[in-house]
Design a protein around this motif. Structure first.
Motif, PDB file in Angstrom:
ATOM      1  N   ALA A  53     -24.227 -15.151 -55.783  1.00  0.00           N
ATOM      2  CA  ALA A  53     -24.670 -14.632 -57.074  1.00  0.00           C
ATOM      3  C   ALA A  53     -24.494 -13.110 -57.112  1.00  0.00           C
ATOM      4  CB  ALA A  53     -26.133 -15.007 -57.299  1.00  0.00           C
TER       5      ALA A  53
ATOM      6  N   THR B 143     -34.686 -22.615 -53.679  1.00  0.00           N
ATOM      7  CA  THR B 143     -33.908 -23.704 -53.092  1.00  0.00           C
ATOM      8  C   THR B 143     -33.356 -23.162 -51.791  1.00  0.00           C
ATOM      9  OG1 THR B 143     -31.841 -23.096 -54.169  1.00  0.00           O
ATOM     10  CG2 THR B 143     -33.214 -24.654 -55.324  1.00  0.00           C
TER      11      THR B 143
ATOM     12  N   SER C 238     -37.670 -26.326 -54.489  1.00  0.00           N
ATOM     13  CA  SER C 238     -37.090 -27.216 -55.498  1.00  0.00           C
ATOM     14  C   SER C 238     -35.826 -27.915 -55.026  1.00  0.00           C
ATOM     15  CB  SER C 238     -36.836 -26.438 -56.782  1.00  0.00           C
ATOM     16  OG  SER C 238     -35.785 -25.544 -56.581  1.00  0.00           O
TER      17      SER C 238
ATOM     18  N   ASN D 250     -28.716 -16.052 -53.750  1.00  0.00           N
ATOM     19  CA  ASN D 250     -29.353 -14.786 -54.141  1.00  0.00           C
ATOM     20  C   ASN D 250     -29.824 -13.997 -52.927  1.00  0.00           C
ATOM     21  OD1 ASN D 250     -30.531 -17.103 -56.259  1.00  0.00           O
ATOM     22  ND2 ASN D 250     -29.541 -15.370 -57.213  1.00  0.00           N
TER      23      ASN D 250
ATOM     24  N   GLY E 190     -23.644 -19.324 -55.153  1.00  0.00           N
ATOM     25  CA  GLY E 190     -24.781 -18.989 -56.005  1.00  0.00           C
ATOM     26  C   GLY E 190     -25.974 -18.420 -55.255  1.00  0.00           C
TER      27      GLY E 190
ATOM     28  N   GLN F 161     -39.411 -20.831 -64.112  1.00  0.00           N
ATOM     29  CA  GLN F 161     -38.473 -19.868 -63.540  1.00  0.00           C
ATOM     30  C   GLN F 161     -37.340 -20.588 -62.800  1.00  0.00           C
ATOM     31  OE1 GLN F 161     -40.739 -17.083 -61.211  1.00  0.00           O
ATOM     32  NE2 GLN F 161     -38.932 -15.911 -60.637  1.00  0.00           N
ATOM     33  N   THR F 162     -36.094 -20.066 -62.908  1.00  0.00           N
ATOM     34  CA  THR F 162     -34.981 -20.634 -62.145  1.00  0.00           C
ATOM     35  C   THR F 162     -35.232 -20.360 -60.668  1.00  0.00           C
ATOM     36  OG1 THR F 162     -33.663 -19.681 -63.909  1.00  0.00           O
ATOM     37  CG2 THR F 162     -32.444 -20.753 -62.120  1.00  0.00           C
ATOM     38  N   PRO F 163     -35.049 -21.374 -59.820  1.00  0.00           N
ATOM     39  CA  PRO F 163     -35.294 -21.133 -58.387  1.00  0.00           C
ATOM     40  C   PRO F 163     -34.319 -20.116 -57.815  1.00  0.00           C
ATOM     41  CG  PRO F 163     -35.095 -23.488 -58.860  1.00  0.00           C
ATOM     42  CD  PRO F 163     -34.704 -22.765 -60.104  1.00  0.00           C
ATOM     43  N   VAL F 164     -34.784 -19.339 -56.856  1.00  0.00           N
ATOM     44  CA  VAL F 164     -33.949 -18.391 -56.122  1.00  0.00           C
ATOM     45  C   VAL F 164     -33.300 -19.154 -54.968  1.00  0.00           C
ATOM     46  CG1 VAL F 164     -33.999 -16.294 -54.712  1.00  0.00           C
ATOM     47  CG2 VAL F 164     -35.450 -16.467 -56.756  1.00  0.00           C
ATOM     48  N   LYS F 165     -31.964 -19.010 -54.839  1.00  0.00           N
ATOM     49  CA  LYS F 165     -31.291 -19.711 -53.740  1.00  0.00           C
ATOM     50  C   LYS F 165     -31.261 -18.829 -52.504  1.00  0.00           C
ATOM     51  CE  LYS F 165     -27.101 -22.045 -52.151  1.00  0.00           C
ATOM     52  NZ  LYS F 165     -25.915 -22.843 -52.498  1.00  0.00           N
TER      53      LYS F 165
END
Ligand code: NAX
Length: 324
Positions: free
Chosen positions: A121, A37, A66, A82, A80, A2-6
């Motif tokens: 984002a 992140t 991450s 979230n 970016g 999964q793409t990390p949530v910022k």
């Protein structure tokens, strides 16, 4: 994977920041399977301290963390992003008038709102913790015209949790027995913790306590708990505030049937449209919804009106100062 949530945290070197960051990195903000992140935003003088916290975060070797960045540039911090937790604010110092306080915070939350508008984002969710939280959220929102208005919220979850705890202690029941607690209005001493819709074992909470306790003990104890913590600890609430911020975002993202959050009013319950006021809310599909159809008696009406009036005054004041 999964793409990390910022997740961006402002005021990261402060005491709430210190109580918050480790819990976010351990997966408690979004869920135990969601990598994150972290972006730590501070003022230049506190960047070094935030870097120290980042070193400690490294030293935890959190499996879900991450990456970490530390910056004093809001455009970098919110790039970016979230989830944005706006914790850093200008506290009221001795002799400071309300206008000065609003002005100082306008200088923080206006530019941060713009930086969110320009860089975050598309799914950005903002929680304002820094006081005066409701009005700071309004200022940030008004500087972010491209972000849907309802993505800006302010925290009354600490007040909500305080109300649960006080009532549970009074009735000698576990907090989990209490349903449908509500905080209305401003995160300030005018807030209204409502026991006329709260339920304990299926009964209305207000009917399980005497009116004197409700009016003269419960309401002021919840509303003034922040001052009582300062008196006892010699410092303002930090871990409990961080805990409430975690609860707010977790429920916003993952859903809940009933809690309290300050969200933009759609005019429900006579709260003027656009004010960021606390309501009974549910969260469905990642969106807050005001719980509708509650009957408001004269006792509650008077108190909701008083706290909402204070929010209107704060909105008028920031308009006059040209902050929104
Ligand atoms: P601290 O003074 O410990 O930390 C605040 C941090 O914010 C400092 O490190 C400061 O350098 C930083 N900061 C200031 N301006 C900034 C800016 N423009 N950009 C980035 N960082 C900036 O305060 P703390 O105890 O952590 O409390 C933070 C805020 O939460 C205060 O405004 C406080 O009043 C508020 N609270 C809100 C609560 C709520 O329920 N909504 C409860 C707890 C807390 O009182």
């Amino acid at each position: 994977a999964q793409t990390p949530v910022k997740v961006t945290v402002t005021g990261a070197a402060g005491q709430i920041g210190y109580a918050l960051l480790f819990r976010i990195a351990s997966g408690q903000l979004l869920g135990a399977d969601v990598p994150v992140t972290l972006s730590l935003l501070e003022i230049p003088q506190a960047v070094k301290a935030a870097e120290g916290t980042a070193m400690e975060l490294d030293d935890c070797a959190f499996p879900l963390l991450s990456g970490i960045e530390v910056t004093d540039d809001p455009n970098v911090a919110f790039n970016g992003a979230n989830v944005a937790l706006l914790v850093g604010a200008r506290p009221r110092s001795k002799g400071m008038e309300r206008g000065d306080l609003l002005q100082a915070n306008g200088g923080i939350f206006g530019p941060q709102g713009k930086a969110i508008n320009d860089n975050a984002a598309d799914d950005i969710r903002v929680l304002v913790v820094g006081n005066p939280a409701n009005t700071n959220a309004l200022i940030a929102q008004q500087h972010a015209p491209d972000v849907p208005a309802e993505r800006f919220t302010a925290m009354t979850r600490l007040d909500h949790n305080r109300a649960l705890s006080q009532l549970a202690a009074k009735l000698q029941v576990p907090v989990t027995e209490i349903k449908k607690m509500t905080i209305w209005g401003n995160h300030s001493a005018t807030q209204y913790p409502d026991l006329f819709h709260a339920e304990v074992g299926g009964k209305i909470a207000a009917e399980l306590v005497d009116e004197t306790w409700l009016r003269d003990t419960f309401i002021p104890t919840v509303a003034k708990r922040g001052a009582a913590i300062i008196e006892a600890r010699g410092a303002s609430s930090a871990a409990s505030a961080a805990n409430a911020a975690i609860d707010h975002v977790f429920d916003w993202v993952n859903g809940t049937a009933w809690t309290s959050a300050a969200i933009p009013s759609d005019g429900s319950y006579g709260v003027p449209e656009g004010l960021i006021s606390s309501f009974p809310v549910a969260s469905r599909d990642g969106k807050w919804e005001i719980i509708q159809g509650l009957e408001i008696d004269a006792f509650s009406r008077e108190r909701i009106d008083a706290t909402v009036r204070e929010l209107e005054e704060e909105r008028s004041a920031v308009r006059e100062l040209g902050l929104i």
